[in-house]
Enzyme design. Structure first.
Site, PDB file in Angstrom:
ATOM      1  N   GLU A  28      65.278  33.055  39.667  1.00  0.00           N
ATOM      2  CA  GLU A  28      65.298  32.192  40.837  1.00  0.00           C
ATOM      3  C   GLU A  28      66.537  32.515  41.664  1.00  0.00           C
ATOM      4  O   GLU A  28      67.565  32.929  41.125  1.00  0.00           O
ATOM      5  CB  GLU A  28      65.337  30.719  40.391  1.00  0.00           C
ATOM      6  CG  GLU A  28      65.338  29.719  41.539  1.00  0.00           C
ATOM      7  CD  GLU A  28      65.198  28.280  41.067  1.00  0.00           C
ATOM      8  OE1 GLU A  28      65.221  27.371  41.919  1.00  0.00           O
ATOM      9  OE2 GLU A  28      65.063  28.061  39.840  1.00  0.00           O
ATOM     10  N   ASN A  73      63.035  25.205  42.033  1.00  0.00           N
ATOM     11  CA  ASN A  73      63.334  24.297  43.138  1.00  0.00           C
ATOM     12  C   ASN A  73      63.591  25.037  44.441  1.00  0.00           C
ATOM     13  O   ASN A  73      63.291  24.540  45.524  1.00  0.00           O
ATOM     14  CB  ASN A  73      64.547  23.440  42.790  1.00  0.00           C
ATOM     15  CG  ASN A  73      64.273  22.478  41.647  1.00  0.00           C
ATOM     16  OD1 ASN A  73      63.136  22.323  41.207  1.00  0.00           O
ATOM     17  ND2 ASN A  73      65.313  21.833  41.156  1.00  0.00           N
ATOM     18  N   ASN A 173      56.191  24.158  43.016  1.00  0.00           N
ATOM     19  CA  ASN A 173      57.036  23.950  41.845  1.00  0.00           C
ATOM     20  C   ASN A 173      57.397  22.471  41.714  1.00  0.00           C
ATOM     21  O   ASN A 173      57.889  21.868  42.668  1.00  0.00           O
ATOM     22  CB  ASN A 173      58.330  24.766  41.986  1.00  0.00           C
ATOM     23  CG  ASN A 173      59.311  24.486  40.855  1.00  0.00           C
ATOM     24  OD1 ASN A 173      59.126  24.964  39.741  1.00  0.00           O
ATOM     25  ND2 ASN A 173      60.340  23.695  41.115  1.00  0.00           N
ATOM     26  N   GLU A 174      57.121  21.910  40.542  1.00  0.00           N
ATOM     27  CA  GLU A 174      57.573  20.550  40.184  1.00  0.00           C
ATOM     28  C   GLU A 174      57.385  19.546  41.325  1.00  0.00           C
ATOM     29  O   GLU A 174      58.296  18.777  41.656  1.00  0.00           O
ATOM     30  CB  GLU A 174      59.028  20.584  39.717  1.00  0.00           C
ATOM     31  CG  GLU A 174      59.219  21.360  38.427  1.00  0.00           C
ATOM     32  CD  GLU A 174      60.643  21.336  37.898  1.00  0.00           C
ATOM     33  OE1 GLU A 174      61.533  20.728  38.533  1.00  0.00           O
ATOM     34  OE2 GLU A 174      60.877  21.919  36.819  1.00  0.00           O
ATOM     35  N   TYR A 245      62.897  21.496  28.898  1.00  0.00           N
ATOM     36  CA  TYR A 245      64.194  21.964  28.403  1.00  0.00           C
ATOM     37  C   TYR A 245      64.683  20.983  27.340  1.00  0.00           C
ATOM     38  O   TYR A 245      64.439  19.776  27.439  1.00  0.00           O
ATOM     39  CB  TYR A 245      65.221  22.039  29.534  1.00  0.00           C
ATOM     40  CG  TYR A 245      64.846  22.992  30.643  1.00  0.00           C
ATOM     41  CD1 TYR A 245      65.120  24.353  30.553  1.00  0.00           C
ATOM     42  CD2 TYR A 245      64.200  22.529  31.789  1.00  0.00           C
ATOM     43  CE1 TYR A 245      64.777  25.223  31.567  1.00  0.00           C
ATOM     44  CE2 TYR A 245      63.846  23.396  32.813  1.00  0.00           C
ATOM     45  CZ  TYR A 245      64.140  24.746  32.703  1.00  0.00           C
ATOM     46  OH  TYR A 245      63.799  25.609  33.713  1.00  0.00           O
ATOM     47  N   GLU A 293      58.397  27.243  32.487  1.00  0.00           N
ATOM     48  CA  GLU A 293      59.840  27.009  32.348  1.00  0.00           C
ATOM     49  C   GLU A 293      60.077  26.387  30.983  1.00  0.00           C
ATOM     50  O   GLU A 293      59.564  25.302  30.695  1.00  0.00           O
ATOM     51  CB  GLU A 293      60.388  26.078  33.443  1.00  0.00           C
ATOM     52  CG  GLU A 293      60.493  26.703  34.817  1.00  0.00           C
ATOM     53  CD  GLU A 293      61.257  25.836  35.817  1.00  0.00           C
ATOM     54  OE1 GLU A 293      62.200  25.120  35.389  1.00  0.00           O
ATOM     55  OE2 GLU A 293      60.908  25.868  37.010  1.00  0.00           O
ATOM     56  N   GLN A 353      66.302  30.890  32.375  1.00  0.00           N
ATOM     57  CA  GLN A 353      65.914  32.038  33.176  1.00  0.00           C
ATOM     58  C   GLN A 353      66.361  33.320  32.471  1.00  0.00           C
ATOM     59  O   GLN A 353      66.601  33.291  31.264  1.00  0.00           O
ATOM     60  CB  GLN A 353      66.509  31.892  34.567  1.00  0.00           C
ATOM     61  CG  GLN A 353      65.893  30.698  35.321  1.00  0.00           C
ATOM     62  CD  GLN A 353      66.314  30.612  36.772  1.00  0.00           C
ATOM     63  OE1 GLN A 353      66.759  31.580  37.372  1.00  0.00           O
ATOM     64  NE2 GLN A 353      66.201  29.428  37.335  1.00  0.00           N
TER      65      GLN A 353
END
Length: 506
Positions: A28, A73, A173-174, A245, A293, A353
């Site tokens: 990213e 993001n 994304n999200e 996460y 992710e 990442q």
């Protein structure tokens, strides 16, 4: 007192063929992932395109087949057109997600060139935060249409004659997160994602689409978000995303290593939501999962808050640079095992990442590169976890933690690579106090013997690696043996184990 566990691995106990994309990763435009990460003109190792060769070498060592780009993001306010064409004409922008300065020196064409150097495909994300259907279609046309249209010819004018043929696309994304620029309700996102997918597949019917699932399992809208969005997108997309996460926020190692029980519940719940919509629509289509992710992330939070709040608009600030402990490596190993145990539905996964930002690979701005503790479990899985996932029948001691009951001491999965006549057992002993002797029945693999037993262990679970001081390293164990199809192996307390077996006389 030594504990014992028993396991049976049979070539008939198949979960599924493992999609190689399960070993994907993520770059990213965040922190030093791109600038001073993969790209640093003037660095002693920089190649003719400005990419660091030392980073290239380590990414190639990991054999990452797929890399998600450009966010995250970041993508929700990204203007892809800023990153193509002559570099000297590109706009500098305020990057709102991470409050940084984006120079756009690296964009789509530069990243595609880098991805080719590391032998990886691109998983492209489109901006459904501040943009929409038309911009996603324009980007797809730029990437995948051969020639003869405005955007395909624009690509060719930028020196890229052949279409990229990018096959996997993320629809935003999200979008359930209030932190996301362009945050939407489930119905708002579901309608937009469905219409975007329909339009994009009119341009290229061969692409696969990933619809946004919940940002993590603790979201208050989970799993209603999955059901509501899939109600719109089910017929038009191929995967729904999962993000998760973990971190040892309470400094309780035993409970930390039990968190993959929550991860398994997360997967099961998303599968249930998918299958509910399948039943509701009377569909024959199976919706698969993109766990795009996943990682450990908690070490750097306070420093990140200070940088973004008090020192914004820097180019490539130090953000999300978690330094991982050995217990984090165990957690990554456990998460990899969980992904493989669900290879029947999890077809894509991205370690988030890859470089500098919550990453296995770290760089020094003006110096070298080094491997974090989590580099090694991911490396072992990527190298030896290709083939058919096999479900072990496991009888293991259990323990309770402050937040979990009946936690298995041993967590394991096996991978059978039939064409190479190899079987690999991945196992973590997450009992932090006691060694366990594992007896494994492998008699369905006649004539197989041990090739090697790789182990990672540390007396101090908080041990970290650093530049010029990589202390957490794999080693070979001599405490395993094979006798008439029965493997006996000592799995040390708090250890990551990779036991490779192959047929004799190959």
């Amino acid at each position: 007192m030594n504990k014992n566990a028993k396991m049976i691995i049979d070539k008939s106990f198949r979960i599924a063929e493992i999609d190689k994309r399960i070993y994907g990763s993520f770059i990213e435009h965040l922190g030093r992932a791109v600038y001073n990460g993969i790209y640093q003109p003037g660095h002693p190792t920089a190649d003719e395109d400005g990419f660091r060769r030392d980073v290239l070498d380590l990414v190639k060592e990991l054999k990452v087949p797929l890399i998600r780009y450009p966010g995250g993001n970041f993508v929700s306010n990204y203007f892809w057109e800023d990153g193509v064409g002559p570099v000297e004409q590109r706009k500098k922008r305020l990057e709102l997600a991470w409050r940084s300065l984006e120079t756009n020196e690296v964009g789509l064409n530069e990243f595609a060139k880098w991805a080719k150097k590391v032998d990886a495909d691109i998983m492209m994300a489109v901006n459904l935060g501040t943009r929409g259907i038309a911009d996603a279609c324009n980007l797809l046309e730029y990437c995948n249409h051969p020639s003869g249209t405005y955007y395909s010819d624009l690509r060719r004018s930028h020196g890229v004659e052949e279409a990229y043929g990018i096959k996997t696309w993320c629809l935003g994304n999200e979008m359930d997160g209030e932190w996301q620029i362009g945050h939407k309700t489930a119905d708002e996102y579901g309608r937009l994602a469905a219409e975007t997918a329909k339009a994009m597949k009119l341009i290229d019917s061969s692409i696969e689409m990933v619809s946004c699932g919940s940002s993590f399992a603790a979201m208050p809208t989970f799993p209603e978000w999955e059901a509501a969005t899939l109600n719109h997108t089910y017929d038009f997309v191929d995967y729904i995303s999962l993000h998760q996460y973990y971190g040892n926020t309470m400094n309780d190692t035993a409970d930390y290593l039990a968190l993959t029980m929550d991860m398994e519940h997360f997967i099961h719940t998303v599968v249930s939501a998918c299958d509910y919509i399948k039943a509701k629509k009377r569909s024959k289509k199976v919706m698969n999962l993109s766990f795009d992710e996943w990682n450990v992330w908690f070490h750097s939070s306070e420093a990140d808050d200070d940088t973004m709040k008090n020192r914004p608009w820097q180019k490539a600030p130090h953000l999300l640079e978690d330094i991982y402990t050995f217990e984090d490596a165990l957690m990554v190993g456990l998460m990899l095992i969980m992904l493989l145990k669900h290879a029947d539905r999890v077809k894509v996964a991205c370690l988030a990442q890859l470089v500098n930002v919550i990453a296995p690979i770290m760089t020094e701005d003006d110096g070298g590169v080094w491997k974090q503790t989590i580099f090694y479990p991911f490396l072992h899985a990527s190298l030896y976890g290709r083939g058919t996932a096999l479900l072990p029948v496991l009888d293991t001691p259990k323990h309770d933690t402050i937040g979990h009951c009946d936690v298995t001491d041993i967590e394991s999965v096996a991978v059978y690579r039939e064409e190479k006549e190899e079987v690999t057992i991945f196992a973590v002993n997450r009992n932090i106090h006691e060694d366990i002797t594992l007896s494994c029945d492998l008699r369905s693999f006649a004539g197989y013997d041990i090739l090697e037993h790789i182990i990672m262990e540390e007396g101090d679970l908080k041990t970290v690696n650093a530049y010029g001081r990589e202390r957490v390293l794999p080693k070979n164990s001599k405490e395993s043996e094979m006798d008439e199809g029965i493997l006996t192996a000592k799995l040390h307390k708090a250890s990551w184990n990779v036991i490779r077996l192959g047929k004799q006389g190959r």
